[in-house]
Design a protein around this motif. Structure first.
Motif, PDB file in Angstrom:
ATOM      1  N   GLY A  59      22.237  17.273  72.887  1.00 15.06           N
ATOM      2  CA  GLY A  59      22.425  16.094  72.042  1.00 15.06           C
ATOM      3  C   GLY A  59      23.799  15.460  72.131  1.00 15.06           C
ATOM      4  O   GLY A  59      24.112  14.556  71.337  1.00 15.06           O
ATOM      5  N   LEU A  60      24.615  15.889  73.080  1.00 17.47           N
ATOM      6  CA  LEU A  60      25.978  15.364  73.219  1.00 17.47           C
ATOM      7  C   LEU A  60      26.020  14.267  74.278  1.00 17.47           C
ATOM      8  O   LEU A  60      25.535  14.456  75.396  1.00 17.47           O
ATOM      9  CB  LEU A  60      26.937  16.492  73.595  1.00 17.47           C
ATOM     10  N   PHE A  61      26.605  13.128  73.932  1.00 15.56           N
ATOM     11  CA  PHE A  61      26.798  12.019  74.868  1.00 15.56           C
ATOM     12  C   PHE A  61      28.284  11.882  75.214  1.00 15.56           C
ATOM     13  O   PHE A  61      29.160  12.147  74.376  1.00 15.56           O
ATOM     14  CB  PHE A  61      26.337  10.692  74.253  1.00 15.56           C
ATOM     15  N   PHE A  62      28.533  11.415  76.439  1.00 17.70           N
ATOM     16  CA  PHE A  62      29.905  11.098  76.842  1.00 17.70           C
ATOM     17  C   PHE A  62      29.905   9.738  77.523  1.00 17.70           C
ATOM     18  O   PHE A  62      29.060   9.469  78.381  1.00 17.70           O
ATOM     19  CB  PHE A  62      30.449  12.157  77.810  1.00 17.70           C
ATOM     20  N   TRP A  63      30.858   8.890  77.128  1.00 16.50           N
ATOM     21  CA  TRP A  63      31.046   7.588  77.779  1.00 16.50           C
ATOM     22  C   TRP A  63      32.335   7.652  78.601  1.00 16.50           C
ATOM     23  O   TRP A  63      33.414   7.898  78.044  1.00 16.50           O
ATOM     24  CB  TRP A  63      31.143   6.473  76.739  1.00 16.50           C
ATOM     25  N   PRO A  64      32.262   7.417  79.917  1.00 14.59           N
ATOM     26  CA  PRO A  64      33.416   7.655  80.798  1.00 14.59           C
ATOM     27  C   PRO A  64      34.356   6.462  80.921  1.00 14.59           C
ATOM     28  O   PRO A  64      34.848   6.147  82.005  1.00 14.59           O
ATOM     29  CB  PRO A  64      32.737   7.943  82.142  1.00 14.59           C
ATOM     30  N   TYR A  65      34.635   5.793  79.807  1.00 12.83           N
ATOM     31  CA  TYR A  65      35.432   4.562  79.849  1.00 12.83           C
ATOM     32  C   TYR A  65      36.899   4.853  79.521  1.00 12.83           C
ATOM     33  O   TYR A  65      37.480   4.287  78.584  1.00 12.83           O
ATOM     34  CB  TYR A  65      34.857   3.537  78.867  1.00 12.83           C
ATOM     35  N   LEU A  66      37.515   5.724  80.305  1.00  6.82           N
ATOM     36  CA  LEU A  66      38.874   6.173  79.999  1.00  6.82           C
ATOM     37  C   LEU A  66      39.924   5.112  80.302  1.00  6.82           C
ATOM     38  O   LEU A  66      41.046   5.173  79.794  1.00  6.82           O
ATOM     39  CB  LEU A  66      39.192   7.447  80.788  1.00  6.82           C
ATOM     40  N   LEU A  67      39.581   4.134  81.131  1.00  8.04           N
ATOM     41  CA  LEU A  67      40.489   3.017  81.437  1.00  8.04           C
ATOM     42  C   LEU A  67      39.763   1.695  81.230  1.00  8.04           C
ATOM     43  O   LEU A  67      39.891   0.762  82.024  1.00  8.04           O
ATOM     44  CB  LEU A  67      40.995   3.115  82.887  1.00  8.04           C
ATOM     45  N   ALA A 105      36.917  -0.953  76.134  1.00  8.69           N
ATOM     46  CA  ALA A 105      35.995   0.184  76.071  1.00  8.69           C
ATOM     47  C   ALA A 105      36.786   1.489  76.136  1.00  8.69           C
ATOM     48  O   ALA A 105      37.820   1.574  76.792  1.00  8.69           O
ATOM     49  CB  ALA A 105      34.995   0.109  77.220  1.00  8.69           C
ATOM     50  N   LYS A 106      36.306   2.509  75.474  1.00  2.70           N
ATOM     51  CA  LYS A 106      37.016   3.789  75.398  1.00  2.70           C
ATOM     52  C   LYS A 106      36.100   4.944  75.785  1.00  2.70           C
ATOM     53  O   LYS A 106      34.880   4.890  75.590  1.00  2.70           O
ATOM     54  CB  LYS A 106      37.537   4.034  73.969  1.00  2.70           C
ATOM     55  N   GLY A 107      36.706   5.984  76.329  1.00  4.07           N
ATOM     56  CA  GLY A 107      35.972   7.215  76.547  1.00  4.07           C
ATOM     57  C   GLY A 107      35.622   7.849  75.212  1.00  4.07           C
ATOM     58  O   GLY A 107      36.444   7.869  74.296  1.00  4.07           O
ATOM     59  N   MET A 108      34.399   8.359  75.104  1.00  2.00           N
ATOM     60  CA  MET A 108      33.951   8.883  73.806  1.00  2.00           C
ATOM     61  C   MET A 108      32.987  10.049  73.995  1.00  2.00           C
ATOM     62  O   MET A 108      32.148  10.025  74.904  1.00  2.00           O
ATOM     63  CB  MET A 108      33.214   7.795  73.004  1.00  2.00           C
ATOM     64  N   PHE A 109      33.122  11.065  73.157  1.00  2.00           N
ATOM     65  CA  PHE A 109      32.073  12.052  72.926  1.00  2.00           C
ATOM     66  C   PHE A 109      31.398  11.690  71.602  1.00  2.00           C
ATOM     67  O   PHE A 109      32.075  11.501  70.589  1.00  2.00           O
ATOM     68  CB  PHE A 109      32.634  13.462  72.809  1.00  2.00           C
ATOM     69  N   ILE A 110      30.077  11.606  71.593  1.00  2.00           N
ATOM     70  CA  ILE A 110      29.331  11.429  70.350  1.00  2.00           C
ATOM     71  C   ILE A 110      28.201  12.453  70.338  1.00  2.00           C
ATOM     72  O   ILE A 110      27.477  12.599  71.331  1.00  2.00           O
ATOM     73  CB  ILE A 110      28.748  10.009  70.221  1.00  2.00           C
ATOM     74  N   GLY A 111      28.077  13.144  69.208  1.00  2.00           N
ATOM     75  CA  GLY A 111      27.036  14.154  69.097  1.00  2.00           C
ATOM     76  C   GLY A 111      27.560  15.571  69.015  1.00  2.00           C
ATOM     77  O   GLY A 111      26.786  16.526  69.093  1.00  2.00           O
ATOM     78  N   LEU A 112      28.879  15.736  68.832  1.00  2.00           N
ATOM     79  CA  LEU A 112      29.452  17.073  68.681  1.00  2.00           C
ATOM     80  C   LEU A 112      28.929  17.739  67.416  1.00  2.00           C
ATOM     81  O   LEU A 112      28.803  17.107  66.368  1.00  2.00           O
ATOM     82  CB  LEU A 112      30.977  16.985  68.618  1.00  2.00           C
ATOM     83  N   GLY A 113      28.612  19.008  67.518  1.00  2.00           N
ATOM     84  CA  GLY A 113      28.157  19.768  66.361  1.00  2.00           C
ATOM     85  C   GLY A 113      28.710  21.178  66.415  1.00  2.00           C
ATOM     86  O   GLY A 113      29.366  21.574  67.393  1.00  2.00           O
ATOM     87  N   MET A 114      28.453  21.945  65.383  1.00  2.00           N
ATOM     88  CA  MET A 114      28.949  23.309  65.332  1.00  2.00           C
ATOM     89  C   MET A 114      28.350  24.176  66.438  1.00  2.00           C
ATOM     90  O   MET A 114      28.897  25.217  66.788  1.00  2.00           O
ATOM     91  CB  MET A 114      28.625  23.922  63.963  1.00  2.00           C
ATOM     92  N   ASN A 115      27.213  23.730  66.989  1.00  2.00           N
ATOM     93  CA  ASN A 115      26.581  24.512  68.053  1.00  2.00           C
ATOM     94  C   ASN A 115      26.897  23.972  69.458  1.00  2.00           C
ATOM     95  O   ASN A 115      26.329  24.428  70.440  1.00  2.00           O
ATOM     96  CB  ASN A 115      25.056  24.540  67.846  1.00  2.00           C
ATOM     97  N   THR A 116      27.816  22.994  69.533  1.00  2.00           N
ATOM     98  CA  THR A 116      28.228  22.468  70.842  1.00  2.00           C
ATOM     99  C   THR A 116      29.138  23.476  71.531  1.00  2.00           C
ATOM    100  O   THR A 116      30.116  23.943  70.932  1.00  2.00           O
ATOM    101  CB  THR A 116      28.980  21.128  70.690  1.00  2.00           C
ATOM    102  N   ASP A 117      28.823  23.810  72.786  1.00  2.00           N
ATOM    103  CA  ASP A 117      29.704  24.730  73.516  1.00  2.00           C
ATOM    104  C   ASP A 117      30.301  24.030  74.742  1.00  2.00           C
ATOM    105  O   ASP A 117      30.040  22.850  74.994  1.00  2.00           O
ATOM    106  CB  ASP A 117      28.962  26.017  73.898  1.00  2.00           C
ATOM    107  N   ARG A 118      31.098  24.792  75.484  1.00  2.00           N
ATOM    108  CA  ARG A 118      31.824  24.200  76.610  1.00  2.00           C
ATOM    109  C   ARG A 118      30.867  23.724  77.692  1.00  2.00           C
ATOM    110  O   ARG A 118      31.104  22.701  78.343  1.00  2.00           O
ATOM    111  CB  ARG A 118      32.825  25.202  77.169  1.00  2.00           C
TER     112      ARG A 118
END
Length: 523
Positions: free
Chosen positions: A351-359, A370-383
């Motif tokens: 359920g984790l999304f990442f947007w690669p808009y770092l520049l 536009a910005k880089g973003m993680f959306i969907g982090l939770g207590m069960n998110t791992d590396r």
């Protein structure tokens, strides 16, 4: 191909960081190669310049090296030369076709005020319709206007504006032209007529028909190596030289695109994506077509994605401490560790999304807020979830480009990928399923821009009569990765969220950038 090699070709690319060239045999063997570093001059904020004299000096050294490596017998069998270059640059030449100012490269951002003046004078919508794309400081009209405003005496002495490859070609042959590919990228060309724009010229005070070199197709033979240059470089007098193209276009050839339906991705720090089309696109779509010389593919969409491989480097630099420990203990390559760990997470990254808009992002968003973003982090998110989401986010960004291009007439059925990103099998597996198309992973040598240059001239002079066959022989496919049907189902459900969630945040991100910039000034 078999038997004795009777035909060779020289491909050269004048890139931003180096100039490199190869001699390619008709059997696909590279018999000689060399490169020289190019220097940047940063004379102030947002200023990026290069010395055109150094371009030629380095080219001479490279040609000499190739000649020495190959030997006389091979050099006498060189049938043509094609040169590509970074673009767009502003190189002013005097009446003797000598540089009178350093080249302002595409990274040079000093002319933002001039760009705004042009937009305000012509009107944004009308300007977009003329240039067939999104205005940006990288392009030529605003750079010429800056030159006029800040170096008026040199501006008056300027008779021509050239690109890097045009200048090197002129030194080789004595003939100054510009190729259609780079002409279409300058934003001085009217995309509706494919002729120099009188309206833009009037606004900036130049007659493009007088100061811009004649336009030629990228594979037009513009001349031959002169006697003087042959003596200076070790080349053979009389070798045909074609007009050449941008490094982006040559890179497209190096991916082995040869028919409609092929999609090429040159995957490195950033990615260049190429999709062919039968028809020219409208001028106001997010990604526009440019002329293409491949038979049966008159138009090509080429779309830059700003940070693909760069997102992995960012992750490694700032978030991969645990993975770095594994590398220290085992000696394993950090990318191999990331590839393996990403597969510990299921498709969709829990359920984790990442947007690669770092520049910010170029295609298809074309904004710097536009910005880089993680959306969907939770207590069960791992590396493993985080790593996989980075791979998936860049794949979703690629799909966003391809879906955008398809709406404008592009045909996309299979992906041919080269460059550093092609070395990650995990990434290629994810792309195959996100795109729901087979991924052709190319050999490491493929995607090197001079190979594309050699293919262009080889087709023109008849060494490669059938470009498709030449691509099969020379641009080697290491592996074909098919989509995983179960993964495809997951990604088809998740992809709309990638597009829609960013769209919902776009206006807030734009406001955030304004506030963040103000805070930086205050500090």
């Amino acid at each position: 191909m078999s038997g004795k090699v009777e035909n060779y070709l020289i491909g050269m690319d004048c890139g931003t960081t180096n100039i490199k060239a190869i001699i390619l045999g008709e059997d696909g063997t590279i018999v000689a190669e060399d490169s020289r570093l190019s220097k940047f001059m940063c004379l102030g904020p947002n200023m990026q310049e290069q010395d055109a004299n150094e371009w030629w000096e380095n080219s001479v050294k490279i040609f000499r090296s190739l000649s020495q490596q190959a030997g006389k017998e091979i050099m006498e069998k060189v049938r043509g030369i094609s040169i590509s270059s970074h673009t767009v640059s502003m190189l002013p030449l005097d009446e003797n076709r000598e540089p009178i100012y350093n080249a302002l490269t595409y990274q040079d951002g000093r002319s933002s005020k001039e760009l705004q003046y042009i937009i305000d004078t012509i009107g944004y919508d009308k300007y977009v319709n003329i240039i067939g794309g999104q205005p940006a400081v990288s392009f030529l009209p605003n750079k010429i206007l800056w030159f006029k405003n800040n170096e008026p005496e040199l501006f008056k002495k300027t008779c021509y504006y050239a690109q890097a490859s045009s200048y090197i070609n002129m030194k080789l042959t004595g003939v100054l032209v510009t190729d259609m590919d780079q002409a279409a990228r300058t934003q001085c060309l009217d995309a509706n007529t494919m002729k120099w724009s009188d309206e833009i010229g009037k606004v900036i005070g130049v007659d493009f028909d007088k100061v811009m070199p004649p336009i030629r197709n990228i594979d037009d033979i513009i001349g031959t190596v002169t006697k003087e240059v042959a003596e200076e470089t070790g080349l053979i007098e009389g070798i045909p030289v074609v007009a050449g193209c941008s490094d982006a276009m040559a890179s497209m050839y190096a991916t082995g695109i040869s028919r409609l339906g092929d999609v090429g991705e040159s995957s490195g720090t950033s990615s260049l994506v190429f999709v062919g089309s039968k028809e020219q696109s409208a001028p106001d779509v997010p990604v526009v077509t440019k002329p293409c010389a491949i038979e049966g593919m008159p138009w090509i969409f080429d779309a830059p994605i700003t940070t693909t491989g760069a997102t992995l480097k960012w992750y490694i630099d700032f978030l991969a401490r645990e993975e770095a420990k594994v590398v220290e203990e085992t000696g394993e390559n950090i990318f191999d560790v990331l590839n393996r760990m990403a597969l510990y997470s299921k498709p969709g990254s829990n359920g984790l999304f990442f947007w690669p808009y770092l520049l910010g992002e170029r295609a298809p968003l074309w904004n710097d807020h536009a910005k880089g973003m993680f959306i969907g982090l939770g207590m069960n998110t791992d590396r493993a979830d985080m790593i996989r989401s980075v791979f998936e986010g860049t794949a979703f960004a690629l799909r966003h480009v391809i879906e955008t291009v398809r709406k404008s007439g592009g045909q996309a059925d299979r992906l041919r990928i080269c460059g550093g990103g092609a070395k990650s099998r995990t990434w290629c597996m994810i792309k195959a399923s996100v795109l729901n198309m087979p991924v052709y992973v190319l050999d490491d040598k493929c995607g090197d821009v001079p190979v594309g240059d050699a293919l262009i001239v080889g087709h023109k002079v008849g060494v490669f009569k059938d470009l498709g066959k030449a691509v099969e022989d020379i641009v080697k496919v290491k592996e074909v990765i098919e989509p995983n049907p179960e993964w495809v189902k997951v990604y088809d459900k998740l992809y709309p969220f990638f597009v829609d969630m960013y769209a919902h945040l776009d206006s807030d991100l734009k406001k955030l950038k304004t506030v963040a910039d103000e805070l930086k000034k205050d500090n």
